[in-house]
Design a protein around this motif. Structure first.
Motif, PDB file in Angstrom:
ATOM      1  N   ALA A 186      -7.667 -12.595   5.140  1.00 26.39           N
ATOM      2  CA  ALA A 186      -8.331 -11.384   4.391  1.00 26.39           C
ATOM      3  C   ALA A 186      -8.691 -10.298   5.329  1.00 26.39           C
ATOM      4  O   ALA A 186      -8.547  -9.167   5.217  1.00 26.39           O
ATOM      5  CB  ALA A 186      -9.655 -11.716   3.628  1.00 26.39           C
ATOM      6  N   GLY A 187      -9.200 -10.479   6.561  1.00 24.10           N
ATOM      7  CA  GLY A 187      -9.359  -9.509   7.579  1.00 24.10           C
ATOM      8  C   GLY A 187      -7.954  -8.852   8.071  1.00 24.10           C
ATOM      9  O   GLY A 187      -7.799  -7.714   7.912  1.00 24.10           O
ATOM     10  N   PHE A 188      -6.665  -9.638   8.132  1.00 18.68           N
ATOM     11  CA  PHE A 188      -5.650  -8.938   8.068  1.00 18.68           C
ATOM     12  C   PHE A 188      -5.173  -7.838   7.002  1.00 18.68           C
ATOM     13  O   PHE A 188      -4.824  -6.831   7.510  1.00 18.68           O
ATOM     14  CB  PHE A 188      -4.423  -9.981   8.281  1.00 18.68           C
ATOM     15  N   VAL A 189      -5.316  -8.312   6.015  1.00 22.10           N
ATOM     16  CA  VAL A 189      -5.074  -7.470   4.685  1.00 22.10           C
ATOM     17  C   VAL A 189      -6.086  -6.233   4.964  1.00 22.10           C
ATOM     18  O   VAL A 189      -5.349  -4.984   4.525  1.00 22.10           O
ATOM     19  CB  VAL A 189      -5.393  -8.229   3.419  1.00 22.10           C
ATOM     20  N   MET A 190      -7.294  -6.342   5.383  1.00 20.99           N
ATOM     21  CA  MET A 190      -7.923  -5.122   5.133  1.00 20.99           C
ATOM     22  C   MET A 190      -7.621  -4.198   6.332  1.00 20.99           C
ATOM     23  O   MET A 190      -7.697  -2.844   6.246  1.00 20.99           O
ATOM     24  CB  MET A 190      -9.349  -5.701   5.802  1.00 20.99           C
ATOM     25  N   ASP A 203       2.358   3.212   4.561  1.00 16.96           N
ATOM     26  CA  ASP A 203       2.740   2.020   4.986  1.00 16.96           C
ATOM     27  C   ASP A 203       1.775   0.816   4.899  1.00 16.96           C
ATOM     28  O   ASP A 203       1.760  -0.075   4.596  1.00 16.96           O
ATOM     29  CB  ASP A 203       3.188   2.182   6.447  1.00 16.96           C
ATOM     30  N   GLY A 204       0.476   1.419   5.024  1.00 13.48           N
ATOM     31  CA  GLY A 204      -0.733   0.565   5.047  1.00 13.48           C
ATOM     32  C   GLY A 204      -0.920  -0.081   3.777  1.00 13.48           C
ATOM     33  O   GLY A 204      -1.010  -1.169   3.498  1.00 13.48           O
ATOM     34  N   PHE A 205      -0.922   0.507   2.755  1.00  9.22           N
ATOM     35  CA  PHE A 205      -1.039   0.140   1.386  1.00  9.22           C
ATOM     36  C   PHE A 205       0.304  -0.550   1.042  1.00  9.22           C
ATOM     37  O   PHE A 205       0.070  -1.710   0.513  1.00  9.22           O
ATOM     38  CB  PHE A 205      -1.053   1.467   0.273  1.00  9.22           C
ATOM     39  N   ALA A 206       1.325  -0.431   1.131  1.00  5.71           N
ATOM     40  CA  ALA A 206       2.540  -0.962   0.897  1.00  5.71           C
ATOM     41  C   ALA A 206       2.597  -2.358   1.692  1.00  5.71           C
ATOM     42  O   ALA A 206       2.735  -3.640   1.236  1.00  5.71           O
ATOM     43  CB  ALA A 206       3.973  -0.452   1.368  1.00  5.71           C
ATOM     44  N   ALA A 207       1.961  -2.258   3.083  1.00  8.23           N
ATOM     45  CA  ALA A 207       1.910  -3.488   3.812  1.00  8.23           C
ATOM     46  C   ALA A 207       0.698  -4.514   3.217  1.00  8.23           C
ATOM     47  O   ALA A 207       0.987  -5.821   2.894  1.00  8.23           O
ATOM     48  CB  ALA A 207       1.496  -3.483   5.228  1.00  8.23           C
ATOM     49  N   MET A 208      -0.513  -4.091   2.458  1.00 10.01           N
ATOM     50  CA  MET A 208      -1.267  -4.770   1.779  1.00 10.01           C
ATOM     51  C   MET A 208      -0.691  -5.587   0.615  1.00 10.01           C
ATOM     52  O   MET A 208      -0.752  -6.938   0.599  1.00 10.01           O
ATOM     53  CB  MET A 208      -2.306  -4.064   1.314  1.00 10.01           C
ATOM     54  N   LEU A 233       2.020  -5.180   8.554  1.00 10.69           N
ATOM     55  CA  LEU A 233       0.727  -4.589   8.866  1.00 10.69           C
ATOM     56  C   LEU A 233       0.195  -3.984  10.104  1.00 10.69           C
ATOM     57  O   LEU A 233      -0.310  -3.079  10.084  1.00 10.69           O
ATOM     58  CB  LEU A 233      -0.416  -5.829   8.482  1.00 10.69           C
ATOM     59  N   PHE A 234       0.631  -4.853  11.175  1.00 11.72           N
ATOM     60  CA  PHE A 234       0.363  -4.459  12.491  1.00 11.72           C
ATOM     61  C   PHE A 234       0.993  -3.048  12.758  1.00 11.72           C
ATOM     62  O   PHE A 234       0.566  -2.078  13.402  1.00 11.72           O
ATOM     63  CB  PHE A 234       0.849  -5.496  13.632  1.00 11.72           C
TER      64      PHE A 234
END
Lengths: 543, 109, 199
Positions: free
Chosen positions: A346-350, A359-364, A433-434
């Protein structure tokens, strides 16, 4: 004096905003004032947006009716009914993809692409959880019909939560999901551990709901409306401590739902005590609903408090990644280890949420989809092992590869993917994500993410080592007495299908992940809410 | 003092009562050893929320009274939650023959 | 000050006092049965506050559901689990309570400060008064239709689930194989969260 004047000005601005808002309730009143009852019926409900939920609801009712005929009939007919309901729900969701947007139920629900994507993840996670639960439920002698019905009700709540755009519908669907989850975790009622898990979950969950309600009552008082759009507008013009307080209250509840540290206390106990298939659903479906809620409320409503909630979320993400992955190292129970690992995930998704970029939202979205397959695949293997041997201690997996290559292979692939080893699906999700975090200058988050990923790889690999490297004489007693593999029993075939399906997607999905990337990007592109947030944050970046 | 009293019962007065009720509920939630009393504390918190909603509804949103509808929903959900909570408590009591929260409390981290 | 406002003021002060003192009693009294009855008193006083706010429908709902259903349910639960327990003493209990009281007082101070300093958009539009019940009905069948329908699913599911969990009989055998079911014992080797069944 100036303070008073400026606050009066902000209030006036807020009122102007409200006056300018196309408020559903106000238009409603106008309609009611002038017209005959017939006029009311002409307001377009646009109810087709919840057709996927209707399919789930019908399946739930059919399940309950079939269950009246007795346990034997239920065991035979409940599974196909659930498959049909969830399958048609997924088909209906696919039809809603990229459809023209119109708020339905007079502003209570919105089926944008984000909602469709998250609802699909939830429906799929229920389908897979049901596939792996039949044998488990039968063997433990729990009534199958009611189990399926409650799980479908939980799905209904979670799916509606993804698209709810009104505080009241958010609250009701959140509670449908929560109450169903309490019931499911206490479903093994002869087992004290299960009841205890349910009681803890209920007490903590209800308290979280009360806190959420307090926060939303403040939001209502601030804006005079329950619609998230109107509240968002009112918040833009008011930066009072009231709004900050409401933010903290709402954020605490969201963090509880996605099990972020320090609101994670319930997770290990609930995961350890609940029936394993229920844990599979909670770890994916419930979490996905929590992230959808976070996006709707934090990104949609608290846009004016961008810096504040992003700071809080950064802290939560760092804590979750660190504590989740470090404590997982010390666990001896497989379910408890996965509980802590899910906190870390969950921390990674945050990270994606904190970025607030395209990109951030898409990665989520992408990572949630990847997590669905790899986590449920791992749970399918654990359930199969516990049905055969009655154990979930990690040390009991020693030497398993000689007796059961299927579980060994499946579990290894899923755990490697969870750890983010190429070329699995999880690797691409994590790298995306990264990448998004790095592009947005979230260096702290990315570095912590990388370091904790390495830690997580260590404990995932140690499970695999336990299964593969041990010599036959070193195998655990449980594995030495391993029963013959019997796939003919009712409920075993669905389990095998789910296991092989999840593992195959996890393994091959990484290489063929292009459609998934496109899917995630379309989900973000087709969501006005997220597009606004992206535009805002890029404006901020420029100015 | 009498000036303040003359303005009562204002929106702020209702909100203050709600805030006190909420904090008492939070204290009971943390400190109760009897699981039934924890459930009661949660009901207190929900009632505090309802007072908030009702007060806002009549002072801020007097013509549409959405807060009242919200409160009706909260009451509904509270009933469902209480029923489920007591069912879970009964099933746990059959296994454990205690309602002492300290004995359920084996959190390790 | 007219008689009407004075009466309203007195009613408000009395009801608020009942709410706060009753709530303190609920959490502080050692006998849980007294707590339950006091809880009923708090619920009734809250209904009185709703009447002061001109919300007769919600006040009735509060009496019917909270006092009539939830409070009675809680009393039933107390009677069903009424074994007298001598709770084991815990070290530092008083310190713990004092610290949490401090935390709660801090929270209260924060809430009070926010309530007092926030410029509420007062006065709002004129109140509907007696029409409130009709308006609630209109809301339930127009803009709150979706939550209204979902609430029915929630209640159905809660009812079924509560019955399943509270009833005694469970299947004794595995329906498919006919073996003895081992509920909760599927994972026998798991470390139990709890100690063994108390005597």
């Amino acid at each position: 004096m100036t303070v008073g004047a400026s606050s009066a000005a902000t209030v006036a601005a807020a009122q102007r905003f409200q006056a300018a808002m196309p408020d559903m309730g106000a238009s409603l009143l106008a309609t009611q004032a002038m017209a005959a009852p017939g006029e009311l019926l002409n307001l377009s409900l646009n109810a087709s947006a919840v057709l996927p939920e209707a399919a789930v609801l019908l399946a739930m009712i059919a399940t309950l009716l079939v269950d009246l005929a007795g346990e034997k009939v239920a065991t035979r007919w409940v599974p196909p009914i659930c498959y049909i309901g969830l399958g048609s729900s997924l088909v209906l969701l696919a039809l809603q993809w990229n459809a023209p947007l119109e708020p339905s139920f007079l502003g209570a629900f919105l089926a944008d692409n984000l909602a469709v994507a998250f609802r699909a993840v939830i429906a799929l996670s229920t389908l897979l959880s049901l596939l792996i639960s039949w044998r488990y439920a039968e063997k433990s002698g729990t009534p199958v019909g009611e189990y399926a019905a409650i799980l479908l009700a939980a799905t209904l709540g979670a799916m509606l939560l993804c698209g709810a755009t009104d505080l009241v519908s958010v609250f009701i669907s959140l509670e449908t999901l929560s109450v169903a989850s309490y019931l499911l975790s206490g479903y093994m009622k002869r087992d004290a551990r299960s009841s205890e898990a349910a009681l803890k979950y209920l007490l903590v969950g209800s308290a979280a709901a009360a806190v959420f309600l307090y926060g939303s009552s403040l939001l209502y008082g601030l804006s005079g409306s329950t619609s998230l759009d109107t509240i968002g507008l009112a918040l833009q013009s008011s930066t009072t401590p009231l709004a900050a307080l409401a933010l903290v209250f709402v954020l605490a509840t969201v963090a509880f739902k996605i099990a972020a540290v320090p609101f994670h206390q319930w997770t290990p106990d609930v995961y350890e005590g609940s029936p394993t298939p229920v844990v599979a659903f909670l770890s994916v479906g419930s979490k996905a609903a929590g992230f959808a809620l976070a996006l709707r409320i934090l990104v949609g409503c608290f846009g004016a408090f961008d810096d504040q909630w992003k700071l809080l979320f950064t802290v939560l993400a760092v804590l979750s990644m660190t504590l989740g992955n470090v404590v997982a190292l010390a666990q001896t129970s497989m379910k408890r280890m996965l509980a802590y690992s899910s906190i870390g995930q969950a921390g990674f998704v945050m990270i994606g949420m904190v970025c607030g970029t395209e990109d951030g939202f898409a990665a989520m979205v992408l990572y949630m989809a990847a997590y669905l397959f790899m986590n449920l695949g791992a749970f399918a293997c654990i359930i199969l092992f516990s049905i055969r041997t009655g154990s979930d201690r990690i040390s009991d997996y020693a030497g398993l590869y000689q007796k059961d290559p299927l579980i060994t292979l499946g579990l290894s692939l899923c755990l490697l993917s969870l750890g983010g080893i190429p070329p699995m699906l999880g690797f691409f999700g994590k790298i995306y994500l990264f990448f998004a975090g790095w592009a947005n200058h979230q260096y702290l988050l990315v570095v912590v993410g990388l370091v904790t990923s390495v830690i997580s790889i260590y404990y995932y690999i140690s499970v695999i080592k336990m299964m593969v490297v041990k010599e036959p004489q070193e195998a655990s007693d449980v594995v030495k007495a391993y029963p013959d593999v019997n796939w003919s029993l009712m409920g075993m075939q669905p389990l095998r299908v789910a296991l092989i399906g999840c593992v195959a997607i996890t393994a091959v999905g990484g290489i063929l992940s292009n459609p998934l990337f496109q899917w995630a990007n379309t989900a973000v592109a087709g969501t006005p809410l997220l597009q606004q947030a992206i535009a805002l944050s890029s404006l901020k970046g420029l100015g | 003092m009498s000036d303040f009293l003359a303005t009562l019962p204002s929106l702020q007065a209702y909100l203050l009562v709600a805030a006190m009720l909420f904090c008492i509920g939070v204290w009971g939630l943390i400190n109760s050893r009897n699981a039934v009393r924890v459930l009661m504390s949660i009901e207190l918190m929900l009632n505090a929320v309802n007072i908030n909603l009702m007060a806002f509804s009549s002072f801020v949103d007097g013509d549409l009274i959405r807060g009242q509808v919200f409160a009706v929903f909260v009451i509904t959900v509270a009933a469902a939650e209480a029923a489920v909570g007591l069912a879970i408590l009964l099933s746990l009591y059959r296994n454990r023959v205690t309602v002492d929260m300290e004995q359920f409390n084996l959190l390790r981290w | 000050m007219t008689i009407a406002t004075t009466t309203e003021l007195i009613c408000f002060l009395v009801l608020s006092a009942v709410v706060v003192i009753g709530a303190l009693g609920v959490v502080l009294l050692s006998n849980i049965v007294y707590s339950a009855f006091l809880l009923g008193g708090v619920f009734t006083a809250v209904a009185g506050l709703y009447l002061l706010l001109n919300a007769s429908f919600v006040a009735m709902a509060q009496i019917l559901v909270y006092v009539g259903a939830i409070n009675v349910l809680i009393l039933f639960a107390i009677m069903l689990v009424n074994k007298r327990e001598d709770l084991k003493a815990i070290a530092n209990l008083t310190t713990r309570r004092a610290v949490s009281a401090g935390v709660c007082a801090g929270l209260l101070a924060l809430l009070v400060r926010v309530v007092v300093t926030t410029p509420w958009s007062l006065p709002g539009p004129p109140a509907v008064g007696e029409e409130a019940t009709a308006r609630i009905g209109e809301h339930l069948f127009t803009d709150y239709l979706l939550p209204f329908e979902v609430a029915s699913v929630l209640l159905l599911m809660a009812m079924i689930g509560a019955i399943v969990l509270a009833r005694r009989d469970v299947l004794a055998t595995d329906v498919v194989t006919g073996e003895v079911a081992d509920q909760g014992l599927i994972e026998k080797a798991r470390t139990p969260l709890l100690m063994n069944r108390a005597e």
